[in-house]
Design an enzyme around this catalytic site. Structure first.
Site, PDB file in Angstrom:
ATOM      1  N   ASP A 190      84.534 -28.960 -10.142  1.00 61.18           N
ATOM      2  CA  ASP A 190      84.097 -29.543 -11.412  1.00 61.18           C
ATOM      3  C   ASP A 190      82.600 -29.375 -11.580  1.00 61.18           C
ATOM      4  O   ASP A 190      81.974 -28.578 -10.866  1.00 61.18           O
ATOM      5  CB  ASP A 190      84.511 -31.020 -11.493  1.00 61.18           C
ATOM      6  CG  ASP A 190      85.014 -31.390 -12.877  1.00 61.18           C
ATOM      7  OD1 ASP A 190      84.183 -31.462 -13.797  1.00 61.18           O
ATOM      8  OD2 ASP A 190      86.226 -31.574 -13.043  1.00 61.18           O
ATOM      9  N   HIS A 230      82.065 -35.464 -15.736  1.00 56.70           N
ATOM     10  CA  HIS A 230      83.452 -35.033 -15.919  1.00 56.70           C
ATOM     11  C   HIS A 230      84.204 -35.049 -14.592  1.00 56.70           C
ATOM     12  O   HIS A 230      85.360 -35.485 -14.521  1.00 56.70           O
ATOM     13  CB  HIS A 230      83.481 -33.629 -16.525  1.00 56.70           C
ATOM     14  CG  HIS A 230      84.852 -33.105 -16.816  1.00 56.70           C
ATOM     15  ND1 HIS A 230      85.556 -32.336 -15.924  1.00 56.70           N
ATOM     16  CD2 HIS A 230      85.636 -33.229 -17.909  1.00 56.70           C
ATOM     17  CE1 HIS A 230      86.722 -32.001 -16.456  1.00 56.70           C
ATOM     18  NE2 HIS A 230      86.800 -32.534 -17.662  1.00 56.70           N
ATOM     19  N   SER A 408      92.320 -32.038 -18.924  1.00 60.63           N
ATOM     20  CA  SER A 408      91.530 -32.347 -17.729  1.00 60.63           C
ATOM     21  C   SER A 408      92.155 -33.463 -16.905  1.00 60.63           C
ATOM     22  O   SER A 408      92.049 -33.477 -15.685  1.00 60.63           O
ATOM     23  CB  SER A 408      90.119 -32.789 -18.115  1.00 60.63           C
ATOM     24  OG  SER A 408      89.282 -31.709 -18.367  1.00 60.63           O
TER      25      SER A 408
END
Length: 565
Positions: A190, A230, A408
């Protein structure tokens, strides 16, 4: 870098950081632009490494994973020839960042003049420019998290807002059965993991020594607790472990946190970071990679991918994901959030075969409109399965619980299911895990390019693994039914029978067979049968599970499953 969070609470935009970074030095006019390049080497003919001594470059856990799955070592596993690396390093102005075993290449930072010298070396085959250089952000201090008391999970209250996404796939049942990911090693790729080192929901990772490794492939350091959050949100849906507050789908697995995403730009160098991270994961013995990432458009001067490039063989990250699957890791990747815009389709590396590509649904199992659709450009079914990605719950770096939309989140939620199921059946291969999850899914008998095989479920996967037949329904044709029989096809049988709806009998038919990895096995065009059934040859089929896509030439194809004994 394209992080697959469509929106957070519907009012934050798709994540994208601008390219202006305060404090970076300004390049004087006329100075050659320094970029990174993937330099392919000619061979490994004189490498000092040997397949007979793999312990020099692969850990015991990595070798055990191959042995368990009967995967042979190949020349691609050998490190690049250090003599070739030395030749490249000897070129003035060339900085070698990484080497790639699988691609037999080195990542080199230099300007175009130096690159020309590097390309002239006898050990070099070719080169591809990856990006413009960019400085990385300063690291943030690493702090230890506070421990939390552990207790068995199982009630709605234990999971907090994460209950719906866990219950939908049977992860709560899986946890109650004692499979929370213990002993499974999961790498998360990520863009950053701020707050993971301080958040209570992640504290057991440190308390129980289940954070095996961290690395920042952008900055070549271990500063991962910074950059975009994220990765933190994604990781929480997997590794969250604070009963009464939030529990992820694999709360007791061992984790590896790898930053592969550039913050200030979008170039194929991120795909190469993905490649190098996957090779690191392989060498360390990782079982599962979760990648809530995807690539199709880049900043100039890099060239965008076209949909035709998503054929499982073209994109850098797709090629990397395919090799990662070939060496026995289970790669789980987001399908993408392109379903309600002009692109529509999945992104790289979600088009790779042999991986588990995950689309998004809501808590009721309805497809999220933003979820990218298939097929891959070569016609393979994608996504493979789907999980909750609309209004999915996650944990912010601050510890606050939030909800957001994006494949995601569907990807790591499904990855946790895969980890627990694999833990429950440790003799399975990665490809068998994918197959069982697909067979357990809500539309296993009628997969499509919207949800794949549908929503997988631990309980149903357990039934499949135990050989207990699941209730099935034939795929609806045009006003009638499509059947394949006998199904399973007995060993030695030369044909099976395809029953056709009346509307199909007077037109030519197209039949495609795909194996469990999604690879095309055969493609047939049959003349109009003018009969209720046709015979399909099965002599050349090896034992296994196949997807048979059939329909009128030029029309949408229907998919039915075929088992060859």
């Amino acid at each position: 870098m394209r992080f697959f969070v469509l929106c957070i609470l519907a009012w934050l935009p798709l994540w994208k950081v601008g390219t202006v970074v305060a404090g970076l030095p300004v390049r004087p006019p006329g100075t050659p632009t320094v970029r990174k390049h993937l330099v392919y080497l000619r061979d490994k003919a004189n490498t000092p490494y040997s397949l007979s001594a793999p312990q020099r470059f692969l850990t015991a856990r990595s070798l055990a994973r191959r042995t368990h799955q009967n995967i042979s070592l190949l020349p691609r596993d050998l490190p690049v020839d250090p003599a070739y690396v030395a030749q490249v390093q000897a070129v003035a102005g060339a900085k070698v960042w990484y080497t790639s075993r699988w691609f037999n290449a080195v990542v080199v930072e230099c300007d175009s003049t130096v690159l020309a010298v590097v390309q002239a070396l006898p050990c070099v085959r070719s080169a591809r420019t990856l990006n413009r250089s960019a400085a990385t952000s300063a690291p943030l201090p690493v702090q230890a998290g506070a421990p939390v008391a552990a207790r068995p999970a199982g009630t709605r209250a234990d999971y907090g807002n994460a209950y719906a996404q866990a219950h939908q796939i049977g992860a709560d049942v899986m946890h109650d059965a004692g499979f929370r990911g213990e002993g499974m090693h999961i790498a998360v790729f990520d863009g950053g993991f701020p707050g993971v080192n301080t958040g209570s929901v992640f504290a057991s990772l440190y308390q129980q020594n289940r954070l095996a490794s961290v690395y920042n492939f952008v900055g070549r350091d271990q500063n991962v607790y910074q950059y975009d959050d994220h990765g933190t949100l994604v990781l929480s849906t997997l590794a969250g472990n604070q009963p009464g507050v939030f529990i992820g789908t694999a709360p007791q697995a061992t984790y590896y946190l790898f930053v592969t995403e550039e913050v200030a730009s979008e170039h194929p160098v991120e795909e190469v970071n993905w490649l190098i991270a996957a090779e690191r994961a392989d060498s360390l013995g990782v079982d599962i990679i979760n990648s809530s990432l995807g690539y199709n458009t880049f900043d100039a001067p890099s060239v965008d991918y076209a949909y035709t490039d998503l054929d499982g063989r073209t994109a850098l990250s797709t090629r990397a994901a395919t090799v990662a699957a070939r060496v026995g890791m289970l790669v789980v990747n987001s399908a993408g959030n392109e379903g309600n815009n002009r692109w529509l389709y999945l992104l790289a590396p979600a088009d790779a075969d042999s991986i588990l590509t995950v689309g998004a649904v809501d808590s009721l199992g309805t497809r999220a409109r933003f979820s990218s659709i298939g097929p891959a450009a070569d016609g393979r079914l994608k996504p493979n399965v789907s999980a909750m990605g609309q209004q999915a719950a996650f944990v912010y770096p601050s510890g606050a619980i939030g909800r957001g939309n994006g494949t995601s989140f569907a990807s790591p939620i499904a990855a946790g299911l895969a980890a627990g199921f694999w833990q429950a059946h440790p003799t399975l291969t990665a490809q068998e895990v994918i197959d069982y999850l697909q067979r357990s899914a809500s539309q296993a008998t009628a997969p499509d390019n919207l949800l794949g095989y549908g929503i997988p479920n631990f309980g149903r996967a357990q039934q499949v693994a135990a050989g207990i037949p699941l209730p099935t329904a034939p795929v609806a044709g045009v006003g009638n039914l499509v059947h394949l029989y006998p199904n399973p096809v007995p060993a030695g049988a030369a044909t099976c029978t395809l029953q056709l709806p009346a509307e199909w009998r007077a037109q030519p038919l197209e039949v495609r067979l795909y194996d469990a990895r999604g690879a095309l096995v055969s493609a047939l065009t049959l003349p109009a049968p003018n009969a209720p059934t046709v015979q399909l040859p099965t002599t050349a089929l090896r034992p296994g599970v196949y997807s048979c896509r059939v329909g009128r030439v030029g029309q949408p194809l229907y998919t039915v499953r075929l088992l060859r004994l």
